[in-house]
Design an enzyme around this catalytic site. Structure first.
Site, short mmCIF file in Angstrom:
data_model
loop_
_atom_site.label_atom_id
_atom_site.label_comp_id
_atom_site.label_asym_id
_atom_site.label_seq_id
_atom_site.Cartn_x
_atom_site.Cartn_y
_atom_site.Cartn_z
N SER A 102 0.84 -1.34 -0.03
CA SER A 102 -0.01 -0.04 -0.03
C SER A 102 0.86 1.38 -0.01
O SER A 102 1.58 1.49 -0.94
CB SER A 102 -0.96 0.01 1.04
N ASP A 241 -2.53 6.29 -3.63
CA ASP A 241 -1.45 5.79 -2.87
C ASP A 241 -0.99 4.61 -3.76
O ASP A 241 -1.50 4.58 -4.96
CB ASP A 241 -1.70 5.48 -1.47
N ASP A 243 -1.02 1.45 -4.00
CA ASP A 243 -2.00 0.44 -4.73
C ASP A 243 -3.28 0.91 -5.05
O ASP A 243 -4.22 0.17 -5.24
CB ASP A 243 -2.16 -0.75 -3.48
N ASP A 245 -5.69 2.26 -3.30
CA ASP A 245 -7.06 2.50 -2.48
C ASP A 245 -7.49 3.44 -1.55
O ASP A 245 -8.22 3.71 -0.82
CB ASP A 245 -7.13 1.00 -1.64
#
Length: 444
Positions: A102, A241, A243, A245
């Protein structure tokens, strides 16, 4: 629920090269997951990743483990976490695997699973995988080995899905948008979504090299985005960010618009359209101004523990469709099964277009209260929050704030720290109250 040996709240995560983020553990994890999932039905697992260099190593190890257990792997390449949730459903795969840490630096990575429905794996399946990890590894007969394939149109499928959530009668024509992809998994998706909806797009953080993910860019560091928005006189800036999400926005004046404000804008628009089912879930850290603004609209609001997993659990418990965190995780359950930065940004952009209002005007309904956070280290032993003196000063401060602010005292789960948070409209008062409580915590 049995105590987890390997899985945390968000799968397996750590520093690359240090257990459990090692090639041998990823191999064993792929095999263990394959052994459990092979009994479920379909025999294909989707594997996606962000742009970290270690993703190549981990996806190969996972694929080998799955193949040894008799399951096939379908690679998507770099893909946002919410895209894997969506694609797992539409491909009718047995599960989806995301290789990502992430918003963390490139030297960290993680592995997490989605069910066939694009949701977190059921507890009993996770527990079965954990138990299988402690068994000796074997291999199916050669004729039963899994295969590997690549999904060549995964990017296009997800772009079309995202565009489909934007009202067909609206367009982003005449909007100038700066998109910061954090050198992460949205780099080849988010800019194209916005362009195909008509926007003029300026990209930053869209040149991943395996080592620069989240580095001085993206949702956790928006300074470059703020500067670029002002430089090119953009209407809005979008920061995701690593990833994809999380979403943090920047208005045309360079002001940050955080997850609480985004959540309010989406909730108000859903209420106007008659799509809001129930209320909104925030967290213990959600700004009080969000709660008050929702209350003015008659929208119920509840707080979950910090973490998108807990927000989602509370949403499911209440049967509500909208929730999120001030960090930018926004979950819109009638659009995707997990937090989705691109979908959230399109929901806000549609409100801007629909009402011909700037992001600054939309966000002004939630003027965030100053939050003062002080971390107080203690010597272990007794929990200071249990002391009579701390309880007394907390009660005194609550009374002083008189419903126009709030306090939150939390013990860290990983360090001997007490987190003291005070929030109210008057920043000086918040600072004064936080220091007053922190002094008493230190003395106890």
């Amino acid at each position: 629920m049995a105590e987890r040996k390997y899985f945390g709240t968000d799968g397996v995560r750590g520093k690359v090269g240090t257990f459990p983020i090692t090639p041998d553990f990823a191999l064993k994890l792929g095999w263990a997951a394959g052994k459990v999932l092979a009994t479920q039905g379909s025999r294909t697992v989707l594997i996606g990743k962000d742009t970290r260099i270690s993703g190549y190593m981990l996806e190969s190890a996972l694929e080998a483990g799955l193949a040894a257990a008799g399951l096939s792997a379908a690679f998507t390449g770099p893909m946002p976490t919410p895209a894997i949730a969506y694609l797992t459903r539409t491909f009718r795969a047995e599960a989806g695997i995301v290789i990502s840490a992430s918003h963390n630096p490139y030297y960290d990575n993680g592995i997490k699973f989605f069910s066939a429905q694009g949701t977190k794996l059921p507890d009993d399946v996770e527990e079965a995988i954990e138990a299988m990890l402690d068994e000796p590894m074997d291999c199916v007969e050669s004729a039963e080995l899994g295969r590997a394939s690549r999904i060549n149109d995964a990017v296009g499928r997800y772009i079309e899905f995202c565009k489909g959530t934007f009202p067909a009668h609206l367009s982003l024509e005449n909007y100038k948008i700066v998109v910061d992809c954090a050198h992460g998994a949205t780099y080849h998706i988010a800019p194209n979504v916005m362009r195909e909806l008509g926007a003029e797009v300026i990209e930053i953080g869209a040149k991943p090299n395996g080592l620069n993910i989240n580095e001085k860019c993206g949702a956790t560091d928006i300074k470059a985005l703020q500067e670029k928005v002002l430089e090119v006189k953009a209407d809005v800036g979008l920061a995701y960010d690593g990833d994809g999400d999380r979403l943090i926005m920047v208005d045309h004046l360079g002001n940050k618009v955080d997850g609480d404000q985004v959540l309010f804008i989406i909730a108000r628009e859903a209420l106007r359209a008659g799509h809001l089912k129930g209320g909104v879930v925030g967290t213990l850290m959600s700004n009080m101004s969000l709660e008050l603004a929702l209350k003015q609209l008659g929208i119920p609001f509840v707080r979950a523990n910090v973490g998108d997993r807990y927000v989602l659990e509370k949403m499911q418990e209440k049967g509500w469709l909208l929730g999120g965190e001030n960090s930018g995780h926004i979950i819109i359950l009638d659009k995707n099964t997990t937090g989705d930065g691109i979908i959230a940004s399109l929901a806000v952009l549609s409100a801007m277009v629909q009402h011909n209002l700037s992001l600054n005007e939309l966000a002004s309904a939630v003027p965030l209260f100053p939050q003062v956070l002080i971390n107080v280290r203690f010597a272990g032993g007794d929990n200071p929050l249990e002391s009579a003196a701390v309880k007394a000063v907390a009660a005194e401060v609550e009374k002083r704030l008189a419903g126009k602010g709030r306090i939150l005292l939390r013990k860290s789960g990983t360090e001997p720290l007490i987190r003291v948070m005070v929030e109210c409209e008057d920043g000086a008062l918040a600072q004064q109250c936080a220091e007053q409580i922190a002094d008493v915590v230190r003395a106890n």
